[in-house]
Design an enzyme around this catalytic site. Structure first.
Site, PDB file in Angstrom:
ATOM      1  CG  ASP A 274      -1.860   1.176   1.263  1.00 30.06           C
ATOM      2  OD1 ASP A 274      -2.399   1.517   0.190  1.00 30.06           O
ATOM      3  OD2 ASP A 274      -2.051   1.794   2.330  1.00 30.06           O
TER       4      ASP A 274
ATOM      5  CB  CYS B  73      -2.999  -0.150  -2.502  1.00 33.49           C
ATOM      6  SG  CYS B  73      -3.178   1.478  -3.227  1.00 33.49           S
TER       7      CYS B  73
ATOM      8  CD  GLU C  31      -0.162   7.213   5.786  1.00 31.09           C
ATOM      9  OE1 GLU C  31       0.959   7.274   6.325  1.00 31.09           O
ATOM     10  OE2 GLU C  31      -0.665   6.139   5.398  1.00 31.09           O
TER      11      GLU C  31
ATOM     12  CB  CYS D 124      -9.388   4.170   0.523  1.00 26.64           C
ATOM     13  SG  CYS D 124      -7.737   4.643   1.106  1.00 26.64           S
TER      14      CYS D 124
ATOM     15  CG  HIS E  86      -5.127   4.965   4.393  1.00 23.79           C
ATOM     16  ND1 HIS E  86      -4.565   4.475   3.235  1.00 23.79           N
ATOM     17  CD2 HIS E  86      -4.099   5.532   5.091  1.00 23.79           C
ATOM     18  CE1 HIS E  86      -3.267   4.739   3.230  1.00 23.79           C
ATOM     19  NE2 HIS E  86      -2.962   5.384   4.349  1.00 23.79           N
TER      20      HIS E  86
HETATM   21  N1  DGL Z   1      -4.795   2.919   0.897  1.00 25.77           N
HETATM   22  C1  DGL Z   1      -4.778   3.101  -0.498  1.00 25.77           C
HETATM   23  C2  DGL Z   1      -6.062   2.727  -1.152  1.00 25.77           C
HETATM   24  O1  DGL Z   1      -6.621   1.725  -0.750  1.00 25.77           O
HETATM   25  C3  DGL Z   1      -4.056   4.320  -1.040  1.00 25.77           C
HETATM   26  C4  DGL Z   1      -4.440   5.629  -0.476  1.00 25.77           C
HETATM   27  C5  DGL Z   1      -3.552   6.771  -0.985  1.00 25.77           C
HETATM   28  O2  DGL Z   1      -2.343   6.656  -0.892  1.00 25.77           O
HETATM   29  O3  DGL Z   1      -4.121   7.750  -1.475  1.00 25.77           O
HETATM   30  O4  DGL Z   1      -6.534   3.336  -2.076  1.00 25.77           O
END
Ligand code: DGL
Length: 270
Positions: free
Chosen positions: A9, A72, A147, A179, A181
């Protein structure tokens, strides 16, 4: 035999996938790469996202991964074909895994701007439910704020209210956390959405696919390993980043308990 499970990721988000791999595959060694030198991916162009995915997957291949989990969504949306071409091993995607489990006709997707603009979730859901209404919302503020690690920040709460508004307006009954995150925001999002709305973490469906895949590649299924000692995640996970290892270790400690030590790596030879 235990194949090395590779995950990547841009930063912390993929740890939400790694945690599920740890829970369901307590004997599998894991290699996680957080490309923190280039986070966030979600505001980058498709060309950049594809070039980055090529470099990251080539590096993971050199480390000997036996299977690759795309932790990701942004890379999955824009560079799944790149990952498949470069990995040399089977690749598990989040988007098709999640879409296969959607059982609603009114679906919201919260994702990075790049994922939302790609329409990848809409296409994957329509392939299975052609009449579903799919509302994709790009959320540029989320990844930088996550983050930064302050989950009480007013800016994060303000951003969440803004991104959830179109989903409330469309009266969706299912929201995909598109996402990796965003599962870290589950408490906040649950507060803003009606209680009957189902929050879908694509990692759950993706990690469910991993067991049969590993078995098909020769790994002994978890159910047949009852006598084998289970190594703590700390002992069987290599955690690598392209940016500052200490900063990542500090943030990751909140999500992985205990947090393995973190190594800084250079992907391409200098
Ligand atoms: N966590 C990632 C995703 O699932 C990337 C997020 C990013 O870096 O913008 O899209």
């Amino acid at each position: 035999m235990s194949l090395l499970v590779g995950l990547f990721d841009s930063g912390l988000g993929g740890l939400t996938v790694l945690r599920q791999v740890h829970a369901r595959h307590p004997h599998s060694p894991c290699l996680y790469l957080g490309d923190t030198a280039r986070v966030p991916y979600g505001q980058r162009s498709p060309e950049e996202i594809r070039a980055i995915a090529r470099e990251v997957v080539q590096w993971l291949r050199l480390q000997g991964v036996g299977v690759l989990v795309m932790a990701c969504n942004t890379s999955n949306a824009l560079a799944f074909d790149v990952a498949v071409a470069e990995a040399g091993v089977p690749v598990v995607g989040l988007i098709d895994s999640a879409a296969a489990g959607i059982d609603s006709e009114r679906v919201g997707v919260l994702a990075t701007p790049a994922t939302a603009a790609s329409g990848a979730y809409r296409r994957a859901i329509h392939a299975i439910r052609p009449h579903a209404r799919v509302v994709e919302v790009g959320c540029p503020g989320f990844v930088p704020l996550i983050e930064a690690g302050d989950f009480q920040a007013p800016a994060l709460h303000q951003a969440a209210r803004e991104y959830v508004a179109p989903l409330l307006e469309a009266a969706v009954d299912t929201v995909v956390l598109g996402c990796t995150h965003y599962p870290l925001l589950r408490p906040l999002l649950s507060e803003l959405l009606p209680p009957e709305v189902r929050l879908v973490d694509p990692a759950e469906a993706a990690v469910q696919r991993l067991g049969p895949l590993l078995a098909s590649l020769g790994d002994v299924p978890e159910g047949e390993r009852t006598g084998e000692p289970v190594l703590a995640p700390l002992q069987r996970t290599r955690l690598c980043v392209t940016g500052c290892a200490d900063a990542f270790a500090q943030s990751a400690a909140a999500w992985l308990d205990p947090c393995p030590s973190v190594e800084q790596v250079a992907l391409a030879p200098a």
